[in-house]
Design an enzyme around this catalytic site. Structure first.
Site, PDB file in Angstrom:
ATOM      1  N   HIS A   1      -0.362   6.449   6.201  1.00  0.00           N
ATOM      2  CA  HIS A   1       0.242   6.130   4.925  1.00  0.00           C
ATOM      3  C   HIS A   1       0.477   7.377   4.169  1.00  0.00           C
ATOM      4  CE1 HIS A   1      -1.404   2.113   5.103  1.00  0.00           C
ATOM      5  NE2 HIS A   1      -0.577   1.975   4.007  1.00  0.00           N
TER       6      HIS A   1
ATOM      7  N   SER B   1       0.921  -1.316  -0.022  1.00  0.00           N
ATOM      8  CA  SER B   1      -0.123  -0.128  -0.205  1.00  0.00           C
ATOM      9  C   SER B   1       0.819   1.333  -0.003  1.00  0.00           C
ATOM     10  CB  SER B   1      -0.808   0.017   1.336  1.00  0.00           C
ATOM     11  OG  SER B   1      -0.140  -0.044   2.505  1.00  0.00           O
TER      12      SER B   1
END
Length: 305
Positions: free
Chosen positions: A281, A56
């Site tokens: 993230h 990811s």
């Protein structure tokens, strides 16, 4: 897993000599708001066939525009930016949120085995993997839960060291041979390609000072988790060097832009993102910074070390 082996010395030499000789105009590492200058790698003739593998942190979940809902893949992730600026002839991005090294050989939902995208025609492979093998998601959830219970202590570190050894350090060591196997498989499938291992960006303050409750880890656990990520990146650098791959440091260029920083300054979103991105993230500026680091490394063309 496969029994693919690393290429012969002659193939490695041809790969280093022929692929991705680059000239760059000012492609030093830059702030995320600055567009890195285009690198002009040379593949076979004027071709550059580029394949991106990863999890990811590569795919860019939540960052507009999402082009693959199953893998949460963005067209503004760092491989897409690298492909455009390096003027890739063909570009195949099979990165997928949640991927581990297992997904290099096994399908992940509608995403086929990532290694299937690599062939003898491939000139460049970037690989960012290992975080999910170590257990990023579980670590974040565990440390957040324990941090709320003891915000001034180091309950996460105590938990992971309860057996008498550091379970996260052990997880990093156990991930090293898995990444090694992936690199050997890449070399076997693409013996002339340049292979680049991409490290993980700076998630938490490099000085170890926390920001509870914005990031709900206990004060004493920030330095522990920072050191765990550094240990993971050191492992990736070491494995890359031992397996004829380049390594891209994305930690150094992102220091000072971790998830504890103000929204205007951070390139990693906290557990409750303010910008379009997944929790913990990179946001679009974080992907931009990683693209700059990859382009800088390609332009330098310093062999596999």
């Amino acid at each position: 897993m496969t029994n693919d082996r690393r290429p012969a010395d002659g193939a490695r030499a041809r790969r280093r000599a022929a692929v991705l000789a680059a000239a760059v105009g000012g492609c030093a590492l830059v702030a995320a708001a600055t567009t890195p200058a285009a690198a002009h790698p040379a593949g076979r003739g004027h071709r550059l066939d580029y394949v991106a593998l990863g999890d990811s942190y590569t795919s860019g979940p939540g960052i507009p525009t999402q082009v693959d809902a199953d893998c949460a893949r963005s067209d503004r992730n760092y491989p897409s930016l690298v492909a455009r600026r390096a003027r890739a002839t063909t570009f195949t991005d099979v990165s997928c949120s949640g991927a581990t090294t297992v997904q290099m050989w096994q399908a992940q939902g509608t995403n086929g085995p990532q290694l299937d995208a690599v062939s003898r025609n491939t000139d460049l492979v970037t690989l960012q993997i290992g975080g999910n093998d170590v257990g990023f998601g579980t670590i974040i959830a565990t440390c957040a839960r324990l941090g709320v219970q003891d915000p001034t202590g180091s309950p996460c570190e105590r938990s992971y060291e309860a057996s008498g050894q550091d379970a996260l350090a052990l997880a990093v060591r156990r991930t090293a041979p898995k990444v090694t196997e992936v690199l050997r498989a890449v070399h076997a499938r693409a013996p002339h390609a340049r292979v680049v291992v991409v490290g993980y960006p700076d998630l938490l303050p490099d000085d170890g000072v926390g920001c509870f409750p914005q990031v709900p880890f206990a004060q004493g656990d920030f330095a522990y988790l920072r050191d765990t990520e550094k240990r993971l990146n050191l492992m990736l650098r070491t494995v890359a060097g031992r397996n004829h791959a380049a390594y891209v440091d994305t930690y150094g260029p992102t220091v000072g832009h971790d998830m504890c920083k103000a929204p205007a300054d951070r390139w990693i979103e906290p557990l409750q993102p303010a910008a379009p991105a997944a929790p913990a993230h990179p946001n679009a500026r974080g992907e931009e910074a990683m693209a700059g680091a990859v382009l800088h490394r390609l332009a330098g063309n310093h062999g596999h070390r």
